[in-house]
Scaffold this active site. Structure first.
Site: not given
Ligand code: NAP
Length: 285
Positions: A53, A97, A120
């Site tokens: 990422k 995460q 997200d």
């Protein structure tokens, strides 16, 4: 023999467009899209995702921050670090995460991310937007799949779409996006009876189970489009999807490989959400 949908190629073209958008935004407003990624613990797979990422952000001309916390970080400390990150004016997107260590409640952490920075799209408010079909942010993995279908000219309207898996991250939003694209959607899970009978009727079959070799050729109808979201390790430790690629390729009309399929598209859609968040911060929503 199935046409192989090249995720890397589609991702490269999409990322070039995103980089162009970021460049334009920076030139015109001085704002550089910024993403903060928080990782708690040492999970090797998570570390690889976070590294990828960060690299993708840099290649797109974004600013990125990686905040690494130890495995034993208390929930309160993570929440207080999030407060600091939220206040950073250079950051437009924040993601934590997953999975998190057991002492941390992921729902509390997701709820602590401001919805306008939740790239997200896991915050309940953004999940609601997805449900309604007015997307503030795209759910990254399902949106990556939709981008692949669109780029390949695969029409969803009126098609029988079968999604195996009903997680909040993949299965449910995938079903929503296919339904909003006018597909007729069936969602299957571990309690589904006669799974193969249902999957064989799919024009578009999406597997998000997380088990290597789960989708065998007898579960796939002749000419189906097969999208493999799974990311697993086989007996030799090699990255693979859910689908028995060699056998299913003989029956499908199109198929995504693993690696080189959906995974690379997921990060691409995260970049898209981050540039979108930065544009919104600049009053260009
Ligand atoms: P998850 O939360 O574990 O969900 C798995 C789903 O599969 C569940 O809904 C489960 O049903 C269903 N399932 C399990 N066994 C089944 C069976 N025998 N028959 C039918 N359904 C069954 O996993 P996830 O987070 O959705 O991820 C799924 C896979 O996608 C994993 O391999 C993950 O690594 C991968 N992934 C890839 C990307 C990417 O970018 N490519 C992104 C995210 C995830 P129940 O609900 O009944 O338990």
């Amino acid at each position: 023999m199935a046409h192989i949908i090249d995720g890397k190629k589609i991702a490269a073209a999409t990322r070039a467009e995103i980089a162009e958008r970021a460049k334009k935004l920076t030139e015109e407003t001085g704002i550089v899209p910024g993403l903060a990624v928080v990782i708690v613990g040492e999970d090797p797979a998570s570390k690889v995702y976070v590294r990828n990422k960060k690299k993708a952000c840099e290649e797109a001309g974004f600013y990125s921050r990686v905040i690494e916390l130890s495995e034993d970080t208390p929930e309160a400390e993570l929440l207080s670090r999030l407060e600091e990150i939220k206040a950073d004016p250079k950051i437009h997107g924040i993601l934590v995460q997953l999975p998190l260590p057991p002492q941390i409640d992921p729902d509390k952490v997701i709820a602590a991310i401001p919805p306008e920075k939740d790239v997200d799209a896991f915050h309940p408010e953004n999940v609601g937007h997805i449900m309604i079909g007015d997307y503030r942010f795209l759910p990254c993995t399902p949106a990556g799949v939709m981008k692949m279908l669109e780029t390949e000219g695969i029409e969803v309207r009126g098609k029988n779409c079968v999604v195996i898996g009903r997680s909040n991250i993949v299965g449910k939003p995938m079903a929503m996006l296919l339904m909003h694209a006018d597909g007729t959607v069936t969602i299957c899970h571990s309690k589904t009876k006669n799974l193969a009978e249902i999957t064989r009727r799919a024009d578009i079959l999406v597997s998000s189970v997380g088990k290597a070799g789960f989708v065998t050729a007898d579960m796939v109808g002749e000419g189906a489009v097969v999208i493999d979201v799974g990311m697993n390790r086989n007996a030799e430790g090699k990255l693979c999807g859910d689908v028995d690629f060699a056998a299913v390729s003989e029956k499908a009309s199109a198929i995504t490989p693993v690696p080189g399929g959906v995974g690379v598209m997921t990060i691409t859609m995260l970049l898209e959400n981050t540039v979108r968040a930065a544009e919104a911060a600049a009053g260009r929503a």
